[in-house]
Design a protein around this motif. Structure first.
Motif, PDB file in Angstrom:
ATOM      1  N   TYR A  54      22.339  36.961   6.920  1.00 30.92           N
ATOM      2  CA  TYR A  54      22.648  35.743   6.166  1.00 30.92           C
ATOM      3  C   TYR A  54      24.133  35.425   6.265  1.00 30.92           C
ATOM      4  O   TYR A  54      24.967  36.199   5.796  1.00 30.92           O
ATOM      5  CB  TYR A  54      22.232  35.903   4.699  1.00 30.92           C
ATOM      6  CG  TYR A  54      20.740  35.952   4.535  1.00 30.92           C
ATOM      7  CD1 TYR A  54      20.035  34.829   4.126  1.00 30.92           C
ATOM      8  CD2 TYR A  54      20.034  37.111   4.829  1.00 30.92           C
ATOM      9  CE1 TYR A  54      18.662  34.865   4.003  1.00 30.92           C
ATOM     10  CE2 TYR A  54      18.660  37.153   4.710  1.00 30.92           C
ATOM     11  CZ  TYR A  54      17.981  36.029   4.300  1.00 30.92           C
ATOM     12  OH  TYR A  54      16.617  36.064   4.184  1.00 30.92           O
ATOM     13  N   ALA A  55      24.461  34.292   6.883  1.00 31.74           N
ATOM     14  CA  ALA A  55      25.841  33.830   7.013  1.00 31.74           C
ATOM     15  C   ALA A  55      26.072  32.746   5.967  1.00 31.74           C
ATOM     16  O   ALA A  55      25.923  31.549   6.242  1.00 31.74           O
ATOM     17  CB  ALA A  55      26.102  33.308   8.423  1.00 31.74           C
ATOM     18  N   ILE A  56      26.413  33.161   4.762  1.00 33.64           N
ATOM     19  CA  ILE A  56      26.561  32.239   3.638  1.00 33.64           C
ATOM     20  C   ILE A  56      27.943  32.350   3.002  1.00 33.64           C
ATOM     21  O   ILE A  56      28.679  31.380   2.887  1.00 33.64           O
ATOM     22  CB  ILE A  56      25.459  32.491   2.585  1.00 33.64           C
ATOM     23  CG1 ILE A  56      24.079  32.163   3.176  1.00 33.64           C
ATOM     24  CG2 ILE A  56      25.710  31.644   1.335  1.00 33.64           C
ATOM     25  CD1 ILE A  56      22.914  32.457   2.253  1.00 33.64           C
ATOM     26  N   THR A  57      28.337  33.576   2.609  1.00 33.69           N
ATOM     27  CA  THR A  57      29.591  33.798   1.892  1.00 33.69           C
ATOM     28  C   THR A  57      30.806  33.428   2.733  1.00 33.69           C
ATOM     29  O   THR A  57      30.823  33.623   3.949  1.00 33.69           O
ATOM     30  CB  THR A  57      29.687  35.276   1.470  1.00 33.69           C
ATOM     31  OG1 THR A  57      28.553  35.601   0.669  1.00 33.69           O
ATOM     32  CG2 THR A  57      30.947  35.540   0.679  1.00 33.69           C
ATOM     33  N   GLU A  58      31.838  32.898   2.077  1.00 30.06           N
ATOM     34  CA  GLU A  58      33.096  32.561   2.749  1.00 30.06           C
ATOM     35  C   GLU A  58      34.268  33.085   1.928  1.00 30.06           C
ATOM     36  O   GLU A  58      34.103  33.525   0.780  1.00 30.06           O
ATOM     37  CB  GLU A  58      33.207  31.045   2.932  1.00 30.06           C
ATOM     38  CG  GLU A  58      32.115  30.457   3.809  1.00 30.06           C
ATOM     39  CD  GLU A  58      32.247  28.946   3.981  1.00 30.06           C
ATOM     40  OE1 GLU A  58      33.306  28.401   3.602  1.00 30.06           O
ATOM     41  OE2 GLU A  58      31.295  28.336   4.482  1.00 30.06           O
ATOM     42  N   GLU A  59      35.445  33.014   2.503  1.00 23.78           N
ATOM     43  CA  GLU A  59      36.642  33.517   1.823  1.00 23.78           C
ATOM     44  C   GLU A  59      36.823  32.866   0.456  1.00 23.78           C
ATOM     45  O   GLU A  59      37.170  33.529  -0.519  1.00 23.78           O
ATOM     46  CB  GLU A  59      37.878  33.266   2.687  1.00 23.78           C
ATOM     47  CG  GLU A  59      39.177  33.744   2.042  1.00 23.78           C
ATOM     48  CD  GLU A  59      40.391  33.490   2.907  1.00 23.78           C
ATOM     49  OE1 GLU A  59      41.481  33.993   2.560  1.00 23.78           O
ATOM     50  OE2 GLU A  59      40.259  32.785   3.934  1.00 23.78           O
ATOM     51  N   GLY A  60      36.582  31.575   0.368  1.00 22.87           N
ATOM     52  CA  GLY A  60      36.779  30.868  -0.890  1.00 22.87           C
ATOM     53  C   GLY A  60      35.509  30.558  -1.632  1.00 22.87           C
ATOM     54  O   GLY A  60      35.525  29.772  -2.575  1.00 22.87           O
ATOM     55  N   ALA A  61      34.414  31.165  -1.218  1.00 24.16           N
ATOM     56  CA  ALA A  61      33.123  30.861  -1.857  1.00 24.16           C
ATOM     57  C   ALA A  61      32.238  32.094  -1.822  1.00 24.16           C
ATOM     58  O   ALA A  61      31.664  32.424  -0.790  1.00 24.16           O
ATOM     59  CB  ALA A  61      32.441  29.701  -1.143  1.00 24.16           C
ATOM     60  N   GLY A  62      32.146  32.761  -2.976  1.00 23.37           N
ATOM     61  CA  GLY A  62      31.258  33.898  -3.095  1.00 23.37           C
ATOM     62  C   GLY A  62      30.081  33.512  -3.957  1.00 23.37           C
ATOM     63  O   GLY A  62      29.122  32.890  -3.505  1.00 23.37           O
ATOM     64  N   SER A  63      30.163  33.840  -5.245  1.00 20.20           N
ATOM     65  CA  SER A  63      29.103  33.450  -6.174  1.00 20.20           C
ATOM     66  C   SER A  63      28.994  31.929  -6.293  1.00 20.20           C
ATOM     67  O   SER A  63      27.913  31.388  -6.511  1.00 20.20           O
ATOM     68  CB  SER A  63      29.374  34.048  -7.558  1.00 20.20           C
ATOM     69  OG  SER A  63      29.365  35.458  -7.491  1.00 20.20           O
ATOM     70  N   ASP A  64      30.137  31.235  -6.122  1.00 17.94           N
ATOM     71  CA  ASP A  64      30.138  29.770  -6.153  1.00 17.94           C
ATOM     72  C   ASP A  64      29.801  29.244  -4.759  1.00 17.94           C
ATOM     73  O   ASP A  64      30.679  28.827  -3.999  1.00 17.94           O
ATOM     74  CB  ASP A  64      31.505  29.254  -6.602  1.00 17.94           C
ATOM     75  CG  ASP A  64      31.589  27.726  -6.593  1.00 17.94           C
ATOM     76  OD1 ASP A  64      30.523  27.083  -6.574  1.00 17.94           O
ATOM     77  OD2 ASP A  64      32.719  27.197  -6.603  1.00 17.94           O
ATOM     78  N   VAL A  65      28.523  29.287  -4.427  1.00 20.23           N
ATOM     79  CA  VAL A  65      28.112  28.920  -3.072  1.00 20.23           C
ATOM     80  C   VAL A  65      28.476  27.475  -2.753  1.00 20.23           C
ATOM     81  O   VAL A  65      28.738  27.122  -1.596  1.00 20.23           O
ATOM     82  CB  VAL A  65      26.593  29.150  -2.897  1.00 20.23           C
ATOM     83  CG1 VAL A  65      26.139  28.753  -1.492  1.00 20.23           C
ATOM     84  CG2 VAL A  65      26.255  30.610  -3.162  1.00 20.23           C
ATOM     85  N   ASP A  66      28.545  26.630  -3.771  1.00 20.39           N
ATOM     86  CA  ASP A  66      28.874  25.223  -3.524  1.00 20.39           C
ATOM     87  C   ASP A  66      30.301  25.062  -3.016  1.00 20.39           C
ATOM     88  O   ASP A  66      30.663  24.003  -2.518  1.00 20.39           O
ATOM     89  CB  ASP A  66      28.689  24.400  -4.804  1.00 20.39           C
ATOM     90  CG  ASP A  66      28.749  22.904  -4.548  1.00 20.39           C
ATOM     91  OD1 ASP A  66      28.060  22.434  -3.611  1.00 20.39           O
ATOM     92  OD2 ASP A  66      29.509  22.214  -5.251  1.00 20.39           O
ATOM     93  N   GLY A  67      31.087  26.132  -3.104  1.00 23.67           N
ATOM     94  CA  GLY A  67      32.460  26.060  -2.618  1.00 23.67           C
ATOM     95  C   GLY A  67      32.620  26.305  -1.135  1.00 23.67           C
ATOM     96  O   GLY A  67      33.758  26.363  -0.641  1.00 23.67           O
ATOM     97  N   ILE A  68      31.526  26.445  -0.398  1.00 22.25           N
ATOM     98  CA  ILE A  68      31.643  26.711   1.033  1.00 22.25           C
ATOM     99  C   ILE A  68      32.307  25.536   1.754  1.00 22.25           C
ATOM    100  O   ILE A  68      32.182  24.379   1.337  1.00 22.25           O
ATOM    101  CB  ILE A  68      30.280  27.011   1.691  1.00 22.25           C
ATOM    102  CG1 ILE A  68      29.346  25.796   1.626  1.00 22.25           C
ATOM    103  CG2 ILE A  68      29.641  28.232   1.084  1.00 22.25           C
ATOM    104  CD1 ILE A  68      28.048  25.983   2.404  1.00 22.25           C
ATOM    105  N   ALA A  69      33.028  25.871   2.839  1.00 18.68           N
ATOM    106  CA  ALA A  69      33.703  24.851   3.633  1.00 18.68           C
ATOM    107  C   ALA A  69      33.028  24.625   4.981  1.00 18.68           C
ATOM    108  O   ALA A  69      33.388  23.693   5.702  1.00 18.68           O
ATOM    109  CB  ALA A  69      35.165  25.251   3.854  1.00 18.68           C
TER     110      ALA A  69
END
Length: 281
Positions: free
Chosen positions: A123-138
């Motif tokens: 699963y490639a979902i998490t980002e540096e600025g978006a963990g639990s706040d998935v809506d924060g993905i860039a």
């Protein structure tokens, strides 16, 4: 009233027996070899797990799986949580929700081979600025003729080194669905995918968690899972299930820890008597 049926208890017991006989004896070897075991050992463990009905425990019966209830899957997960080094991950939990969301072509290409253990996903979902706040993905998905261009950098892509495809979550970059979350099935050998780095983790495991960059990765329309705004729906489906199984594995780990520390406290001699005898009243 008994909470567990005879079938539940049988599944629990045979999973525990499998863990005790086939997995725990290899913990030290795995610890000394970066979490890896010889291929012949892994092949034997997989065969035995298959014989016991422990491969693809999340797969519905209609798709060739055992059709276990969520309770039964939790019972299995609790027992495999008793083993270290992620050796228990030989018991697989493919994304059963994909059976509902996938097209017939996606079923043939990605889903059913994964259910059968022929392919492996991450699963490639998490980002540096978006963990639990998935809506924060860039990460973005831009529309092009016949498909999409995916861009973004994903962190903690668990088991990516042992997988051949991934589920990539992005925000639609433009058009009437701009900003909506979309999910894509992507083969990891696609052009533009590269490992940025593989961070070290405290746990010794063969399953790595690399940072992966998606640099203008081109995929077809057939890679889109569900509708353009279904990305969060499927992610919620996955995390609800996976977090429940993680909780069950944590219970198994705690149970094993209590067993180990209790046995140690009984045999360890300090000041002329067992360590256990030094407890406060």
């Amino acid at each position: 009233m008994d909470v567990l049926s005879a079938d539940d208890l049988d599944l629990q017991e045979r999973t525990r027996a499998f863990v005790d006989a086939e997995l725990i004896p290899y913990e030290v070897e795995a610890e000394l070899h970066g979490g890896h075991l010889p291929d012949e050992v892994l092949d034997r463990q997989r065969r035995r797990a298959a014989e016991l009905g422990l491969l693809g425990i999340s797969v519905p019966a209609g798709y060739g799986g055992p059709g276990y209830s969520v309770l039964q899957q939790a019972l299995v997960s609790e027992q495999i949580g008793r083993v270290t080094n992620t050796l228990g991950w030989i018991v697989t939990t493919p994304p059963r929700w994909l059976a509902e969301g996938a097209t017939p072509e996606q079923l043939d290409r990605w889903v059913l081979p994964t259910f059968r253990g022929e392919r492996h996903e991450c699963y490639a979902i998490t980002e540096e600025g978006a963990g639990s706040d998935v809506d924060g993905i860039a990460a973005t998905a831009s529309r092009v003729d016949g498909g999409w261009v995916l861009r973004g950098e994903k962190w903690h892509v668990t088991s990516a080194n042992l997988s051949d495809w991934c589920l990539f979550q992005a925000k639609v970059a433009d058009g009437p669905h701009a900003g909506a979350h979309a999910l894509f099935a992507v083969d990891l050998d696609a052009a533009g995918i590269r490992v940025v780095r593989t961070p070290m983790y405290a746990q010794v495991s063969a399953h790595e968690h690399p940072v992966i960059a998606f640099d203008d990765v081109r995929v077809g329309d057939d890679a889109l899972v569900g509708a353009l705004d279904d990305g969060m729906r499927w992610t919620h489906e996955w995390f609800r299930y996976e977090r429940l199984m993680i909780a069950a594995r944590c219970c198994g780990a705690a149970d094993r820890l209590i067993e180990e520390v209790s046995a140690f406290a009984e045999r360890r001699q300090t000041f002329g008597r067992p360590l256990l005898d030094h407890q406060a009243p």
